[in-house]
Enzyme design. Sequence first.
Site, PDB file in Angstrom:
ATOM      1  N   ARG A   1       0.845  -1.199   0.000  1.00 34.75           N
ATOM      2  CA  ARG A   1       0.000   0.000   0.000  1.00 34.75           C
ATOM      3  C   ARG A   1       0.880   1.249   0.000  1.00 34.75           C
ATOM      4  O   ARG A   1       0.635   2.208  -0.697  1.00 34.75           O
ATOM      5  CB  ARG A   1      -0.934  -0.015   1.197  1.00 34.75           C
ATOM      6  CG  ARG A   1      -2.198  -0.846   1.014  1.00 34.75           C
ATOM      7  CD  ARG A   1      -1.924  -2.304   0.627  1.00 34.75           C
ATOM      8  NE  ARG A   1      -3.125  -3.084   0.496  1.00 34.75           N
ATOM      9  CZ  ARG A   1      -3.669  -3.786   1.501  1.00 34.75           C
ATOM     10  NH1 ARG A   1      -3.077  -3.853   2.675  1.00 34.75           N
ATOM     11  NH2 ARG A   1      -4.794  -4.442   1.303  1.00 34.75           N
TER      12      ARG A   1
ATOM     13  N   ASP B   1       0.070  -7.390  -3.339  1.00 34.65           N
ATOM     14  CA  ASP B   1      -1.324  -7.032  -3.013  1.00 34.65           C
ATOM     15  C   ASP B   1      -1.940  -6.297  -4.195  1.00 34.65           C
ATOM     16  O   ASP B   1      -1.277  -6.051  -5.203  1.00 34.65           O
ATOM     17  CB  ASP B   1      -1.388  -6.183  -1.726  1.00 34.65           C
ATOM     18  CG  ASP B   1      -2.667  -6.483  -0.934  1.00 34.65           C
ATOM     19  OD1 ASP B   1      -3.757  -6.449  -1.540  1.00 34.65           O
ATOM     20  OD2 ASP B   1      -2.573  -6.762   0.277  1.00 34.65           O
TER      21      ASP B   1
ATOM     22  N   HIS C   1      -6.569 -10.533  -3.600  1.00 36.25           N
ATOM     23  CA  HIS C   1      -5.587  -9.458  -3.348  1.00 36.25           C
ATOM     24  C   HIS C   1      -4.462  -9.469  -4.380  1.00 36.25           C
ATOM     25  O   HIS C   1      -3.301  -9.265  -4.032  1.00 36.25           O
ATOM     26  CB  HIS C   1      -4.981  -9.608  -1.940  1.00 36.25           C
ATOM     27  CG  HIS C   1      -5.833  -9.032  -0.852  1.00 36.25           C
ATOM     28  ND1 HIS C   1      -5.943  -7.672  -0.622  1.00 36.25           N
ATOM     29  CD2 HIS C   1      -6.623  -9.627   0.078  1.00 36.25           C
ATOM     30  CE1 HIS C   1      -6.751  -7.458   0.413  1.00 36.25           C
ATOM     31  NE2 HIS C   1      -7.197  -8.618   0.848  1.00 36.25           N
TER      32      HIS C   1
ATOM     33  N   ASP D   1      -6.559 -14.586   2.254  1.00 37.63           N
ATOM     34  CA  ASP D   1      -7.630 -13.791   2.876  1.00 37.63           C
ATOM     35  C   ASP D   1      -8.485 -13.075   1.838  1.00 37.63           C
ATOM     36  O   ASP D   1      -8.072 -12.888   0.697  1.00 37.63           O
ATOM     37  CB  ASP D   1      -7.036 -12.743   3.828  1.00 37.63           C
ATOM     38  CG  ASP D   1      -6.148 -11.759   3.087  1.00 37.63           C
ATOM     39  OD1 ASP D   1      -5.291 -12.214   2.318  1.00 37.63           O
ATOM     40  OD2 ASP D   1      -6.329 -10.536   3.255  1.00 37.63           O
ATOM     41  N   GLU D   2      -9.654 -12.684   2.258  1.00 40.10           N
ATOM     42  CA  GLU D   2     -10.537 -11.755   1.547  1.00 40.10           C
ATOM     43  C   GLU D   2     -10.570 -11.995   0.030  1.00 40.10           C
ATOM     44  O   GLU D   2     -10.201 -11.124  -0.748  1.00 40.10           O
ATOM     45  CB  GLU D   2     -10.093 -10.313   1.832  1.00 40.10           C
ATOM     46  CG  GLU D   2     -10.199  -9.965   3.303  1.00 40.10           C
ATOM     47  CD  GLU D   2      -9.761  -8.533   3.612  1.00 40.10           C
ATOM     48  OE1 GLU D   2     -10.399  -7.914   4.471  1.00 40.10           O
ATOM     49  OE2 GLU D   2      -8.802  -8.036   3.017  1.00 40.10           O
TER      50      GLU D   2
ATOM     51  N   TRP E   1      -6.569 -13.727  12.263  1.00 39.43           N
ATOM     52  CA  TRP E   1      -6.637 -12.254  12.266  1.00 39.43           C
ATOM     53  C   TRP E   1      -8.037 -11.737  12.574  1.00 39.43           C
ATOM     54  O   TRP E   1      -8.196 -10.668  13.140  1.00 39.43           O
ATOM     55  CB  TRP E   1      -6.113 -11.677  10.950  1.00 39.43           C
ATOM     56  CG  TRP E   1      -6.966 -11.892   9.725  1.00 39.43           C
ATOM     57  CD1 TRP E   1      -7.024 -13.021   8.975  1.00 39.43           C
ATOM     58  CD2 TRP E   1      -7.845 -10.945   9.107  1.00 39.43           C
ATOM     59  NE1 TRP E   1      -7.884 -12.854   7.922  1.00 39.43           N
ATOM     60  CE2 TRP E   1      -8.406 -11.576   7.977  1.00 39.43           C
ATOM     61  CE3 TRP E   1      -8.211  -9.622   9.380  1.00 39.43           C
ATOM     62  CZ2 TRP E   1      -9.321 -10.949   7.133  1.00 39.43           C
ATOM     63  CZ3 TRP E   1      -9.115  -8.982   8.536  1.00 39.43           C
ATOM     64  CH2 TRP E   1      -9.664  -9.645   7.429  1.00 39.43           C
TER      65      TRP E   1
ATOM     66  N   TYR F   1      -3.408  -5.196  15.521  1.00 42.34           N
ATOM     67  CA  TYR F   1      -3.369  -4.386  14.296  1.00 42.34           C
ATOM     68  C   TYR F   1      -2.880  -2.997  14.676  1.00 42.34           C
ATOM     69  O   TYR F   1      -3.599  -2.215  15.276  1.00 42.34           O
ATOM     70  CB  TYR F   1      -4.763  -4.337  13.641  1.00 42.34           C
ATOM     71  CG  TYR F   1      -4.947  -5.486  12.689  1.00 42.34           C
ATOM     72  CD1 TYR F   1      -4.509  -6.752  13.045  1.00 42.34           C
ATOM     73  CD2 TYR F   1      -5.501  -5.299  11.431  1.00 42.34           C
ATOM     74  CE1 TYR F   1      -4.629  -7.813  12.167  1.00 42.34           C
ATOM     75  CE2 TYR F   1      -5.634  -6.354  10.547  1.00 42.34           C
ATOM     76  CZ  TYR F   1      -5.192  -7.605  10.918  1.00 42.34           C
ATOM     77  OH  TYR F   1      -5.311  -8.659  10.056  1.00 42.34           O
TER      78      TYR F   1
ATOM     79  N   ASP G   1      -2.254  -0.528  12.784  1.00 40.61           N
ATOM     80  CA  ASP G   1      -2.605   0.562  11.858  1.00 40.61           C
ATOM     81  C   ASP G   1      -3.706   1.438  12.455  1.00 40.61           C
ATOM     82  O   ASP G   1      -4.196   2.362  11.817  1.00 40.61           O
ATOM     83  CB  ASP G   1      -3.012   0.031  10.471  1.00 40.61           C
ATOM     84  CG  ASP G   1      -4.086  -1.052  10.503  1.00 40.61           C
ATOM     85  OD1 ASP G   1      -4.392  -1.581  11.598  1.00 40.61           O
ATOM     86  OD2 ASP G   1      -4.628  -1.375   9.423  1.00 40.61           O
TER      87      ASP G   1
ATOM     88  N   TRP H   1      -0.482  -2.778   8.554  1.00 36.82           N
ATOM     89  CA  TRP H   1      -1.086  -2.522   7.242  1.00 36.82           C
ATOM     90  C   TRP H   1      -0.911  -1.045   6.935  1.00 36.82           C
ATOM     91  O   TRP H   1      -1.153  -0.187   7.789  1.00 36.82           O
ATOM     92  CB  TRP H   1      -2.564  -2.910   7.258  1.00 36.82           C
ATOM     93  CG  TRP H   1      -2.746  -4.367   7.533  1.00 36.82           C
ATOM     94  CD1 TRP H   1      -3.211  -4.932   8.678  1.00 36.82           C
ATOM     95  CD2 TRP H   1      -2.439  -5.455   6.650  1.00 36.82           C
ATOM     96  NE1 TRP H   1      -3.210  -6.301   8.567  1.00 36.82           N
ATOM     97  CE2 TRP H   1      -2.745  -6.653   7.339  1.00 36.82           C
ATOM     98  CE3 TRP H   1      -1.931  -5.535   5.351  1.00 36.82           C
ATOM     99  CZ2 TRP H   1      -2.566  -7.907   6.768  1.00 36.82           C
ATOM    100  CZ3 TRP H   1      -1.750  -6.788   4.781  1.00 36.82           C
ATOM    101  CH2 TRP H   1      -2.071  -7.954   5.485  1.00 36.82           C
TER     102      TRP H   1
ATOM    103  N   GLU I   1      -2.179   1.192   4.530  1.00 40.36           N
ATOM    104  CA  GLU I   1      -3.047   2.068   3.738  1.00 40.36           C
ATOM    105  C   GLU I   1      -2.853   3.535   4.123  1.00 40.36           C
ATOM    106  O   GLU I   1      -2.800   4.425   3.279  1.00 40.36           O
ATOM    107  CB  GLU I   1      -4.521   1.714   3.941  1.00 40.36           C
ATOM    108  CG  GLU I   1      -4.971   0.441   3.242  1.00 40.36           C
ATOM    109  CD  GLU I   1      -4.899  -0.789   4.127  1.00 40.36           C
ATOM    110  OE1 GLU I   1      -4.058  -0.809   5.055  1.00 40.36           O
ATOM    111  OE2 GLU I   1      -5.676  -1.746   3.889  1.00 40.36           O
TER     112      GLU I   1
HETATM  113  C1  TNX Z   1      -7.503  -6.636   6.408  1.00 44.79           C
HETATM  114  S1  TNX Z   1      -5.684  -8.752   7.700  1.00 44.79           S
HETATM  115  C2  TNX Z   1      -6.577  -7.129   5.516  1.00 44.79           C
HETATM  116  C3  TNX Z   1      -5.623  -6.204   4.870  1.00 44.79           C
HETATM  117  C4  TNX Z   1      -5.915  -4.764   5.209  1.00 44.79           C
HETATM  118  C5  TNX Z   1      -6.243  -4.654   6.682  1.00 44.79           C
HETATM  119  C6  TNX Z   1      -6.453  -3.264   7.182  1.00 44.79           C
HETATM  120  C7  TNX Z   1      -5.855  -9.268   6.279  1.00 44.79           C
HETATM  121  C8  TNX Z   1      -5.482 -10.639   6.120  1.00 44.79           C
HETATM  122  N1  TNX Z   1      -6.376  -8.474   5.304  1.00 44.79           N
HETATM  123  O1  TNX Z   1      -5.612  -6.411   3.474  1.00 44.79           O
HETATM  124  O2  TNX Z   1      -4.811  -4.001   4.881  1.00 44.79           O
HETATM  125  O3  TNX Z   1      -7.404  -5.422   6.954  1.00 44.79           O
HETATM  126  O4  TNX Z   1      -6.492  -3.205   8.583  1.00 44.79           O
END
Ligand code: TNX
Length: 524
Positions: free
Chosen positions: A161, A190, A251, A314-315, A387, A413, A415, A464, A466
Amino acid sequence: MRKLTLLASVAVSLLLAGCAKEQKETLSVIPVPLSADLQKGAFQLNDQTKLWIDAPQEDKTRLADYIAGSPFQLDAALEEVVDNVVILQQVDRLPDITSSEGYVLEVTPKQVKIRAASGAGLFYGVQTFLQMVNEKKELPVGTVTDEPRFAYRGMMLDPCRHFIPVENVKKQLDVLSLFKINTFHWHLTDDQGWRIEIKKYPKLTEIGSKRIDGEGTEYGGFYTQEEIKDIVAYAAERFITVIPELETPGHELAAISAYPELSCKGQPTTPRIIWGVEDIVMCPGKEDMFKFLEDVVEEMVPLFPGTYFHIGGDECPKSSWKNCPACQARIKAEGLKTDKNHTAEERLQSYVIQRMEKMLAKHGKKIIGWDEILEGGLSPEATVMSWRGEAGGIASALQDHDAIMTPGGNGMYLDTFQGDSKIEPVSIGGYTLLEKVYSYNPVPDTLVTLGKDKHIKGVQANHWSEYMYNTDIMEYRMYPRMLAVSEIAWTPLDKKDYKDFERRINNAYVRLDGHDVNYHIPQP
Ligand code: TNX
């Protein structure tokens, strides 16, 4: 901020001068050691103090080089001496110490002697020794016996980021090694930027490392393989293992913008220019996508000698897979069926992770993944990084898999804000005071009750980036909270004491000043 830092260090120096007498009987070390038995009297370092290292050659060189670069440059003794000397001695084993990272530090008026069963143990003894030395170059007589609570003591940096230049990465390794952190998780890919040179796929960095920022300017950066080797070696000199992270299968918009055929639709795109979760992900229906990952892994593996490789996980939104004929064909061919626990697409995610596991096992590596890798069934040997709270870590341990705790809601976290948001630089949100970080216990009671707590290998804090627009802001968020992380990772539960940590942190601020760290000063 700088002025405040300066004022604080002056205040701290005055405070330390005032406490000099008291310091002889109390340790001001972070993380606080397992046990310390201090007596009256001191060892005085001076220009004649020598260094004697009795350890296998590789560790001997590493430790000698490290001490040569520390504030106390001691000349090597030409022969074993007993007077006015700092001795580091590697032994087969130490009574009462089970971890190879443990050490015993004995200080008499004549000598400082550190014994350990490994180079890492000697290094941690050296760190305790360095923190014990006061401004008069003395340290109290006594014995410190010490070993870590957890084998994994981690911190994660996100150069995707916002990029972190090589010199600053090294600075963080320098500082964190003072506090016995031993694992650096490096989030290298990412949506917003691909940060590692891969020779077979030059567009990953030519295209994937650059994005257009809000003001219309180009933002970018990446590490060459030579730079990565240099950082990994620098970390090893400080007994830190580097774990690379290659995000799969979500990602990865930066990689997809370089090679659009990696996604289901293959449409042209750019690295993501806003934060948040991206819907365009890699296509596990295509065999070429796996070939790509295999090639990337092949170039990454030789750069990182550690056992673990992080495969992200993740995500990853699954809507594109639902509408993709290739993904649906894969689901059919592999017999991935929806049941009451998982959708077929979740099972497809698990299929990707299992292939990653096999791919990496061929290179002798074990995988770590974010807790979503539990969805659709865990790969046989995977370690879970928990997480989204502790649930993932608990579920993993209950399945007899190892886990690393890094739950955002429990203060891991970094951030988030650590002071009043009205006067703090903009952050992603959330509020995590130093005391909250300090109070986290990575082993949930349930696991202790069920006898599964051994699967919690350790704890990690994530940075993180951002809203960490530059390394000054990153350091401001990292410190001093990382010092609390160091103590929860190293110190046994019953030795933790926040009030005492607050006292000891003043000594640590002096060390942070020595490294010109832009740390946050807790507000009144
Ligand atoms: C979640 S923790 C994410 C990151 C983001 C973060 C911001 C994780 C495995 N994925 O991609 O940067 O939240 O707090």
